[in-house]
Enzyme design. Structure first.
Site, PDB file in Angstrom:
ATOM      1  N   GLY A   1      -6.075  -0.350 -11.780  1.00 54.28           N
ATOM      2  CA  GLY A   1      -4.720  -0.521 -12.337  1.00 54.28           C
ATOM      3  C   GLY A   1      -4.441  -1.958 -12.711  1.00 54.28           C
TER       4      GLY A   1
ATOM      5  N   SER B   1      -4.021  -3.219 -15.903  1.00 56.16           N
ATOM      6  CA  SER B   1      -3.517  -3.436 -17.267  1.00 56.16           C
ATOM      7  C   SER B   1      -2.091  -3.968 -17.302  1.00 56.16           C
ATOM      8  CB  SER B   1      -3.579  -2.118 -18.051  1.00 56.16           C
ATOM      9  OG  SER B   1      -2.856  -1.108 -17.363  1.00 56.16           O
ATOM     10  N   ARG B   2      -1.345  -3.759 -16.239  1.00 55.59           N
ATOM     11  CA  ARG B   2       0.076  -4.147 -16.228  1.00 55.59           C
ATOM     12  C   ARG B   2       0.456  -4.611 -14.833  1.00 55.59           C
ATOM     13  NH1 ARG B   2       3.188  -0.116 -16.212  1.00 55.59           N
ATOM     14  NH2 ARG B   2       1.771   1.653 -16.141  1.00 55.59           N
TER      15      ARG B   2
ATOM     16  N   ASP C   1      -9.037   7.444 -14.168  1.00 52.29           N
ATOM     17  CA  ASP C   1      -7.972   7.840 -13.243  1.00 52.29           C
ATOM     18  C   ASP C   1      -8.445   7.538 -11.819  1.00 52.29           C
ATOM     19  OD1 ASP C   1      -6.119   9.067 -11.647  1.00 52.29           O
ATOM     20  OD2 ASP C   1      -6.318  11.064 -12.557  1.00 52.29           O
TER      21      ASP C   1
ATOM     22  N   ASN D   1      -5.402  -1.431  -6.266  1.00 53.25           N
ATOM     23  CA  ASN D   1      -4.010  -1.736  -6.625  1.00 53.25           C
ATOM     24  C   ASN D   1      -3.284  -0.577  -7.309  1.00 53.25           C
ATOM     25  OD1 ASN D   1      -1.722  -3.615  -7.753  1.00 53.25           O
ATOM     26  ND2 ASN D   1      -2.667  -2.689  -9.563  1.00 53.25           N
TER      27      ASN D   1
ATOM     28  N   SER E   1       2.628  -1.383   0.799  1.00 53.35           N
ATOM     29  CA  SER E   1       4.022  -1.668   0.441  1.00 53.35           C
ATOM     30  C   SER E   1       4.844  -1.824   1.717  1.00 53.35           C
ATOM     31  CB  SER E   1       4.599  -0.502  -0.368  1.00 53.35           C
ATOM     32  OG  SER E   1       6.005  -0.616  -0.461  1.00 53.35           O
TER      33      SER E   1
ATOM     34  N   TYR F   1       5.408   8.506  -1.227  1.00 48.99           N
ATOM     35  CA  TYR F   1       4.954   7.126  -1.449  1.00 48.99           C
ATOM     36  C   TYR F   1       4.730   6.414  -0.111  1.00 48.99           C
ATOM     37  CZ  TYR F   1       5.046   2.388  -3.490  1.00 48.99           C
ATOM     38  OH  TYR F   1       4.737   1.096  -3.873  1.00 48.99           O
TER      39      TYR F   1
ATOM     40  N   ALA G   1       4.132   7.720   2.825  1.00 47.53           N
ATOM     41  CA  ALA G   1       2.967   8.290   3.524  1.00 47.53           C
ATOM     42  C   ALA G   1       1.681   7.721   2.941  1.00 47.53           C
ATOM     43  CB  ALA G   1       2.979   9.812   3.413  1.00 47.53           C
TER      44      ALA G   1
ATOM     45  N   ILE H   1       9.063  -6.289  -5.900  1.00 46.98           N
ATOM     46  CA  ILE H   1       8.434  -7.163  -6.898  1.00 46.98           C
ATOM     47  C   ILE H   1       8.864  -6.710  -8.293  1.00 46.98           C
ATOM     48  CG2 ILE H   1       6.224  -8.096  -7.745  1.00 46.98           C
ATOM     49  CD1 ILE H   1       6.586  -8.623  -4.736  1.00 46.98           C
TER      50      ILE H   1
HETATM   51  P1  NDP Z   1       3.115  -0.825 -12.515  1.00 48.48           P
HETATM   52  O1  NDP Z   1       3.624   0.542 -12.760  1.00 48.48           O
HETATM   53  O2  NDP Z   1       3.783  -1.970 -13.158  1.00 48.48           O
HETATM   54  O3  NDP Z   1       1.543  -0.869 -12.904  1.00 48.48           O
HETATM   55  C1  NDP Z   1       0.672   0.082 -12.371  1.00 48.48           C
HETATM   56  C2  NDP Z   1      -0.735  -0.174 -12.850  1.00 48.48           C
HETATM   57  O4  NDP Z   1      -1.579   0.874 -12.333  1.00 48.48           O
HETATM   58  C3  NDP Z   1      -0.860  -0.095 -14.361  1.00 48.48           C
HETATM   59  O5  NDP Z   1      -1.892  -0.959 -14.791  1.00 48.48           O
HETATM   60  C4  NDP Z   1      -1.239   1.357 -14.602  1.00 48.48           C
HETATM   61  O6  NDP Z   1      -1.893   1.478 -15.855  1.00 48.48           O
HETATM   62  C5  NDP Z   1      -2.165   1.601 -13.411  1.00 48.48           C
HETATM   63  N1  NDP Z   1      -2.286   2.998 -13.023  1.00 48.48           N
HETATM   64  C6  NDP Z   1      -1.299   3.894 -12.788  1.00 48.48           C
HETATM   65  N2  NDP Z   1      -1.824   5.085 -12.429  1.00 48.48           N
HETATM   66  C7  NDP Z   1      -3.170   4.913 -12.436  1.00 48.48           C
HETATM   67  C8  NDP Z   1      -4.265   5.757 -12.161  1.00 48.48           C
HETATM   68  N3  NDP Z   1      -4.090   7.044 -11.811  1.00 48.48           N
HETATM   69  N4  NDP Z   1      -5.510   5.261 -12.256  1.00 48.48           N
HETATM   70  C9  NDP Z   1      -5.722   3.976 -12.619  1.00 48.48           C
HETATM   71  N5  NDP Z   1      -4.732   3.128 -12.888  1.00 48.48           N
HETATM   72  C10 NDP Z   1      -3.465   3.585 -12.808  1.00 48.48           C
HETATM   73  O7  NDP Z   1       3.086  -0.982 -10.936  1.00 48.48           O
HETATM   74  P2  NDP Z   1       3.172  -2.304 -10.032  1.00 48.48           P
HETATM   75  O8  NDP Z   1       2.397  -3.395 -10.658  1.00 48.48           O
HETATM   76  O9  NDP Z   1       4.601  -2.531  -9.686  1.00 48.48           O
HETATM   77  O10 NDP Z   1       2.445  -1.801  -8.701  1.00 48.48           O
HETATM   78  C11 NDP Z   1       1.085  -2.137  -8.403  1.00 48.48           C
HETATM   79  C12 NDP Z   1       0.809  -1.765  -6.972  1.00 48.48           C
HETATM   80  O11 NDP Z   1       1.692  -2.482  -6.107  1.00 48.48           O
HETATM   81  C13 NDP Z   1       1.032  -0.273  -6.663  1.00 48.48           C
HETATM   82  O12 NDP Z   1       0.075   0.175  -5.736  1.00 48.48           O
HETATM   83  C14 NDP Z   1       2.419  -0.278  -6.031  1.00 48.48           C
HETATM   84  O13 NDP Z   1       2.611   0.832  -5.193  1.00 48.48           O
HETATM   85  C15 NDP Z   1       2.380  -1.587  -5.268  1.00 48.48           C
HETATM   86  N6  NDP Z   1       3.705  -2.106  -4.942  1.00 48.48           N
HETATM   87  C16 NDP Z   1       4.592  -2.468  -5.927  1.00 48.48           C
HETATM   88  C17 NDP Z   1       5.829  -2.957  -5.578  1.00 48.48           C
HETATM   89  C18 NDP Z   1       6.827  -3.382  -6.591  1.00 48.48           C
HETATM   90  O14 NDP Z   1       7.955  -3.743  -6.174  1.00 48.48           O
HETATM   91  N7  NDP Z   1       6.529  -3.397  -7.876  1.00 48.48           N
HETATM   92  C19 NDP Z   1       6.229  -3.093  -4.171  1.00 48.48           C
HETATM   93  C20 NDP Z   1       5.215  -2.706  -3.231  1.00 48.48           C
HETATM   94  C21 NDP Z   1       3.998  -2.228  -3.622  1.00 48.48           C
HETATM   95  P3  NDP Z   1      -1.756   2.824 -16.741  1.00 48.48           P
HETATM   96  O15 NDP Z   1      -0.316   3.131 -16.850  1.00 48.48           O
HETATM   97  O16 NDP Z   1      -2.453   2.545 -18.001  1.00 48.48           O
HETATM   98  O17 NDP Z   1      -2.503   3.823 -15.933  1.00 48.48           O
END
Ligand code: NDP
Length: 252
Positions: free
Chosen positions: A17, A19-20, A68, A95, A147, A160, A162, A193
């Site tokens: 994950g 890309s973003r 995925d 991540n 988290s 989430y 769990a 975040i």
């Molecule tokens: P975003 O939604 O901004 O980004 C999620 C990233 O994961 C994207 O690059 C997305 O790309 C990728 N992704 C989503 N599903 C899949 C999949 N099935 N397989 C591979 N890649 C995947 O999330 P965040 O950056 O906010 O979160 C990142 C991590 O941090 C997560 O684990 C989240 O639970 C954790 N977190 C975030 C918090 C926050 O406040 N933002 C707080 C605590 C934890 P694409 O859409 O192309 O698949």
């Protein structure tokens, strides 16, 4: 001459994950420290291409793979492609994560499975796919993104929470299994975040969250990435099985 313990030159990192959001910042932070970086994504193709370019601008090599994280066969394929390209994997950052929030009363089995498989099974998939290489190398660092919700719980997020609590138990167990091979396994537990995942929250909820944060601000993806770099590098060579909260003091 002083040794830079944060230097990752010659190392390879795999970030799921990337890309973003937080994953993108982690990929860039590791690249800036000198690592070659492979990262995965599912849908955001254009964003992934941009991250690849940004990593190249930082002077590192990058590959972006569409996969995925919940799919174990794709995980094996990703890991073998990364090994073919860079010959090793030294750092794994699990991540990738999603939310599908609703009260348990209304939660469907599909919403439960989707979140648990994407957030927790993915950690099993990628850790398992990488562990043999790390065992033979007798070194490695695995960093799993949990988290604050996995520690404290949150109404509307049973699935989430769990998955994120599961990551902590998984990581501590694996840390014990592989410590004798000098492989470290740690958890980063972000608080609130600012990313697309949290962008949909309304003003009122946002203010009430910020009020609960002792440092009185939302976190930035770079705050998390800096801690991941610490755990990926030799600066943390005596740290394993730990949970590092990056939450402005929210869950102390
Ligand atoms: P975003 O939604 O901004 O980004 C999620 C990233 O994961 C994207 O690059 C997305 O790309 C990728 N992704 C989503 N599903 C899949 C999949 N099935 N397989 C591979 N890649 C995947 O999330 P965040 O950056 O906010 O979160 C990142 C991590 O941090 C997560 O684990 C989240 O639970 C954790 N977190 C975030 C918090 C926050 O406040 N933002 C707080 C605590 C934890 P694409 O859409 O192309 O698949």
């Amino acid at each position: 001459m002083t040794i830079n313990k944060y230097d990752l030159t010659g190392k390879t990192a795999l970030v799921t994950g990337g890309s973003r959001g937080i994953g993108k910042f982690i990929a860039l932070e590791l690249a800036k420290a000198g690592a070659n970086v492979a990262f995965t994504y599912t849908r955001s193709e254009e964003a992934a291409a941009q991250v690849r370019q940004d990593i190249a601008l930082a002077g590192a090599e990058a590959i972006a793979l569409q996969a995925d994280a919940a799919n174990s066969e794709q995980a094996v394929d990703v890991v073998s492609r990364v090994q073919k390209e860079f010959s090793t994997i030294d750092i794994l950052v699990n991540n990738a994560g999603i939310t599908r929030d609703t009260l348990l009363m209304r939660m469907t089995e599909e919403q439960w499975d989707h979140v648990v498989n994407t957030n927790l099974k993915s950690v099993f998939n990628y850790s398992k796919a990488c562990i043999r290489t790390m065992m033979s190398a007798r070194s490695g660092s695995i960093i799993n993104i949990s988290s604050v919700v996995g520690i404290a719980g949150n109404a509307g997020q049973t699935n989430y929470a769990a998955s994120k609590a599961g990551i902590i138990g998984f990581s501590k167990s694996l840390a014990r299994e592989v410590a004798s091979r000098s492989i470290r396994v740690n958890v980063v537990a972000p608080g609130y975040i600012q990313t697309e995942m949290t962008a949909g929250l309304d003003e009122k909820i946002l203010r009430s969250i910020t009020d609960q944060i002792p440092l009185r601000r939302a976190g930035l993806p770079g705050d998390v990435a800096a801690c991941v770099l610490f755990l990926a590098s030799d600066a943390s060579s005596y740290v394993t099985g730990s949970v590092l909260s990056v939450d402005g003091g929210m869950a102390m």
